[in-house]
Write an enzyme that holds these catalytic residues in place. Structure first.
Site, PDB file in Angstrom:
ATOM      1  N   CYS C 100       0.823  -1.209   0.000  1.00  0.00           N
ATOM      2  CA  CYS C 100       0.000   0.000   0.000  1.00  0.00           C
ATOM      3  C   CYS C 100       0.853   1.253   0.000  1.00  0.00           C
ATOM      4  O   CYS C 100       0.333   2.360  -0.131  1.00  0.00           O
ATOM      5  CB  CYS C 100      -0.946  -0.004   1.200  1.00  0.00           C
ATOM      6  N   LYS C 345     -10.401   5.964   4.249  1.00  0.00           N
ATOM      7  CA  LYS C 345     -11.695   5.453   4.678  1.00  0.00           C
ATOM      8  C   LYS C 345     -12.822   5.918   3.754  1.00  0.00           C
ATOM      9  O   LYS C 345     -13.596   5.115   3.254  1.00  0.00           O
ATOM     10  CB  LYS C 345     -11.982   5.889   6.126  1.00  0.00           C
ATOM     11  N   HIS C 349      -9.275   3.659  -1.254  1.00  0.00           N
ATOM     12  CA  HIS C 349      -7.918   3.108  -1.166  1.00  0.00           C
ATOM     13  C   HIS C 349      -7.669   2.207  -2.370  1.00  0.00           C
ATOM     14  O   HIS C 349      -7.996   1.027  -2.361  1.00  0.00           O
ATOM     15  CB  HIS C 349      -7.772   2.332   0.144  1.00  0.00           C
TER      16      HIS C 349
END
Lengths: 155, 349, 402
Positions: C100, C345, C349
């Site tokens: 990520c 959130k 993502h």
């Protein structure tokens, strides 16, 4: 777990089956997972394989309700970060208890379980999980012998 | 040379389902099964338990008791079962690896319905006696199959027992004699590829179970010159409560000698684990000098009988691992839908 | 400083020149059913190129983050694939992977490429196409960012590993689920003002606490979504930036650090040491203090991650960050606005793109261009924090308007 081939499952099988790690005889530190070199002692270290006692305490835990494809069948299941008596921590499932009974500090011991089965007739992967320590069985022997005595007395 | 058991261990999964719950689902009369089979509940494996995991747990308990045995001294390991996780790939190798016994041993899975492991005990006794190995391990374990709605579903249970066989001072129960009795009888079978065994109903009684259990035991008594009075305990394969009781009475054993090793009412039929778990329960309470008569039964059909004498070594070793009764008491009841999920009875696609 | 992750011996980090972000572009993050990886990369790249008023052929080097084209799409070698689709052959194109943190690490590499004097115009991007696989499959693919052998193999999931941190943090510091929920509530509030956000609905604490449990104590609304998306920034030497923009945003500090992939080998699981290390270096390089920062974009893959990040970045002492949420200080207008675009959130993502998307938001804020009422007044300095896996890689970037 379809992404990896059979040799990969086999390669760390011994450690998974028996909870094996590394012990450095120079500084007395245990490591999990295994290490080639003691990070403290570097070249001075003398490392050897060690089988852990399998007892420890829950350092942290979670209850997985949404698992990955491979594990979803088992949900909800408890994952614990377990601090072994010898020091190192392992991440493992905690079984044979209700998820709501798991707590930080709970005493656990190792057991042998199925981790998952590969799809389409692939291999079954076994390894360590943990369960709450229950030494209540020790008490049984006194009871059993007392019962036997009582039976013999009757006859 | 004194040859026999140097360690034993039991394991029973924690889940249970009651006879009432199964009967409720199929509209059966629970009482007729409870009384007809003499069974209240049976053990059920979790999703992550199978014959290999049960065998490992039982064998670890056995090795705790066989405390003088070094892993490198175990020369043979057999797992008797009719629910080996793989058709081809030995459970025994997995168990040996998990116990740290590899690579210097021989290992194999055995199958003879419910007597696969008593036969393997005989193999271990022979190898120890002949000096081929120092110690051998035989494990009987099953996650027994019984088709939904079939009478077998009420009894087919999960559990296992392991025996470390050896010689010398460490022997806690000496095997004085063993005898086997085998004929081709189609009372119970499972063809390759089928999920559940089939059975020939009442034919499983007289010509199968009783013919073998009774004759095998009777001949062992004759050969050893003993009578039922010489034994403090008797253990038979226990597919239900009635069969072993009837066999014991017919052979002249008092009921009280059968009861300590009769677990089926609370456990179900653990197939290859059945008579060996019964023996373990007896070893949990037996005193030095007491004698045990064990007769297994495997459909197809055959029996192995053993005359066993408990030694003084038992007192120091028994308490090194949990007794069978602990496992029977440690239980969590599940309903049939959970049972169906764990036994993978639902078709997902 | 050998072996400690320090800088070169020249106190100026050995770099030849200052670097600025001269243009940005980003797709909306969300479910882009009709767009594949190439389409998303195209969309973000073209926006940046148009903003800079250049031709794509002016770009000398492309470096972008992509976590797992191989597992999500069956497509590796996406560096050249994207360059070709953008019509930029033979420009060198490198795909960077750090789970990520792929986007943040790509930015670090792009920064080095310009700062070193090697290139004068570099496109840094990030792209991920995640919705072509089923959710269970996505969970499994993301699990690959943890230690496969000793975590994922035993049934740990990504939310599960952060849940282990959350359980321990709650135990050690007394954080309550209600306070944790406020992280999501705040991020959805910010997201509602961001046209590029995955989710634009506002949410209450009750909405979070009544959502299904994913990994106790984390519920669905503690977790970021799985998104498709891409983002791009163009980098040039500061002294050439005015060729492309009137409002260059200066890269004051950027640092990357590593830690164990597995949680089980960390003694303190409530601290992401890679974040601590990267933040120290980035602030030292920028010669700035925490109090100089006007807004931050932190890696809130889970609500607990945002709390940990504020502490590990040095904005609060350990065990203190959640108190900011009890007082509402992390909203736009508060003492330290956090994740003004909705964060991971609400903003979404798209794993490989996230680190670059964060920079796009900071750039907009520092230029005074943040829409929808989420503009932070007089924002001068912003910080972006991008994490890979459960903290094995962290990248901290500090940007300034002057």
């Amino acid at each position: 777990m379809s992404v990896s081939g059979v040799p990969r499952h086999w390669r760390s099988q011994r450690e998974r089956y028996r909870l094996l790690g590394t012990y450095c005889e120079n500084c007395g530190t245990s490591f999990f997972p295994r290490r080639k070199i003691c990070p403290k002692c570097r070249r001075k270290g003398r490392t050897r394989e060690v089988e852990f006692s399998g007892r420890g305490r829950v350092f942290s835990y979670t209850v997985i309700h949404v698992g990955s494809k491979t594990f979803d069948e088992y949900a909800p299941y408890v994952i614990g970060l377990i601090e072994l008596q010898e020091g190192p921590r392992v991440l493992s499932q905690i079984v044979d208890c209700k998820p709501e009974d798991v707590h930080i500090g709970m005493e656990v011991e190792v057991c042998f379980r199925k981790l998952f089965e590969q799809e389409d007739g692939g291999i079954i992967s076994y390894g360590f999980k943990f369960r709450p320590v229950d030494d209540s069985w020790v008490e049984y022997y006194g009871k059993l012998l007392a019962e036997k005595k009582a039976r013999t007395a009757q006859t | 040379m004194r040859v026999g058991i140097v360690g034993y261990g039991a394991y029973v999964p924690r889940l249970r389902i009651r006879v009432e719950e199964i009967a409720r689902v199929w509209g059966h009369d629970a009482n007729s099964y409870r009384e007809g089979l003499g069974i209240e509940e049976k053990s059920v494996p979790s999703l992550d338990e199978d014959t290999a995991t049960i065998a490992v747990e039982a064998a670890r308990n056995a090795m705790r008791r066989a405390r003088e045995v070094k892993p490198s001294e175990v020369g043979a390991l057999f797992v008797g079962s009719e629910s080996h996780p793989y058709v081809v790939k030995p459970t025994a190798a997995t168990v040996a690896e998990a116990l740290g016994l590899t690579p210097s041993l021989t290992a194999a899975d055995t199958e003879f319905a419910c007597k696969a492991a008593t036969t393997a005990i005989q193999a271990c006794l022979g190898m120890v006696k002949a000096g081929y190995i120092r110690y051998g391990i035989s494990i009987g374990a099953d996650t027994a199959q019984g088709a939904p709605r079939d009478a077998l579903e009420y009894t087919a249970a999960a559990g296992g027992a392991a025996y470390v066989i050896g010689a010398g001072e460490g022997v806690i129960a000496e095997v004085e004699a063993t005898y086997s009795y085998t004929q081709d009888v189609p009372d119970f079978w499972r063809r390759d590829g089928d999920s559940y065994p089939r059975h020939a109903g009442r034919f499983t009684g007289e010509p199968a179970y009783f013919e073998h259990v009774i004759n095998c035991t009777r001949i062992l008594l004759e050969k050893t010159g003993t009578t039922p009075r010489d034994y403090d305990y008797v253990v038979f394969h226990q597919p239900n409560s009635k069969f072993p009781l009837k066999a014991a009475r017919e052979l002249g054993f008092e009921d009280k000698k059968l009861h300590p090793g009769l677990l089926v009412n609370r456990l179900g039929n653990t197939y290859s684990g059945s008579s060996l778990l019964g023996l373990a329960a007896v070893l949990d309470v037996a005193s030095p000098g007491e004698r045990i008569l064990l007769t297994s039964y495997g459909s197809g059909a055959g029996s192995d009988s053993f005359s066993i004498r408990v030694t003084a070594a038992i007192d120091s070793k028994r308490k090194l691992a949990p007794p069978v009764i602990y496992y029977l008491d440690k239980r969590e009841y599940i309903d049939y839908s959970t049972y169906a999920r764990y036994r993978r009875l639902f078709k997902e696609r | 400083m050998r072996g400690t992750g320090g800088f070169s011996k020249r106190g100026d980090h050995g770099l030849k020149r200052e670097v600025a972000i001269v243009a940005v572009g980003a797709t909306r993050f969300g479910e882009h059913w009709s767009k594949g990886l190439k389409d998303l990369a195209w969309e973000a790249g073209v926006q940046a190129v148009e903003e800079a008023g250049i031709s794509g052929k002016d770009i000398q080097y492309i470096v972008f983050g992509n976590m797992s084209g191989g597992m999500f799409e069956g497509q590796e070698h996406v560096g050249a694939l994207v360059a070709d689709f953008l019509g930029l052959n033979p420009v060198p194109a490198t795909r960077v992977e750090a789970a990520c943190a792929s986007g943040g690490v790509a930015f670090f590499q792009g920064y080095l490429a310009v700062a070193s004097g090697m290139y004068d115009l570099v496109a840094v991007g990030g792209v991920e196409k995640m919705t072509d696989v089923e959710p269970g499959q996505a969970t499994e693919i993301l699990s690959a960012a943890m230690d496969y052998e000793w975590e994922a193999y035993f049934g740990a999931t990504f939310p599960g590993v952060y849940a282990l941190m959350a359980t321990r943090y709650m135990h050690d510091y007394g954080l309550k689920p209600e306070t944790l929920a406020k992280v999501a509530v705040k991020n959805h509030y910010h997201g509602s003002m961001n046209p590029l956000a995955h989710f634009r609905n506002r949410m209450t604490v009750e909405d979070v606490l009544s959502s299904p449990i994913v990994a106790h104590p984390l519920r669905r609304n503690d977790c970021c979504p799985v998104s498709d998306g891409a983002a791009c920034v163009l980098l040039a030497p500061l002294d050439e930036a005015h060729k492309y923009t009137d409002t260059p945003i200066i890269v004051k500090g950027v640092a990357q650090a590593s830690d164990t992939l597995s949680l089980l080998e960390r003694r303190d699981i409530c601290t992401l040491n890679a974040t601590v290390q990267a933040a120290e270096k980035a602030f030292a390089m920028a010669k700035l203090a925490r109090r100089d920062v006007d807004l931050v974009e932190v890696h809130d893959c889970f609500t607990i991650a945002e709390i940990l990040a504020l502490e590990d970045l040095g904005f609060c002492a350990k065990g203190e960050a959640f108190k900011l949420y009890e007082e509402g200080e992390t909203y736009v207008g508060g003492r330290l606005p956090v994740n003004t675009d909705g964060g991971l959130k609400a903003g979404g993502h798209a794993v490989g793109a996230t680190g670059v998307k964060q920079l796009v938001e900071i750039v907009k804020q520092l230029r005074g261009e943040a829409e929808g009422g989420r503009q932070v007044d007089e924002a001068e300095i912003g910080l972006a924090h991008n994490v890979g896996g459960s903290g094995a890689t962290a990248v901290v970037t500090i940007l300034s308007r002057r």
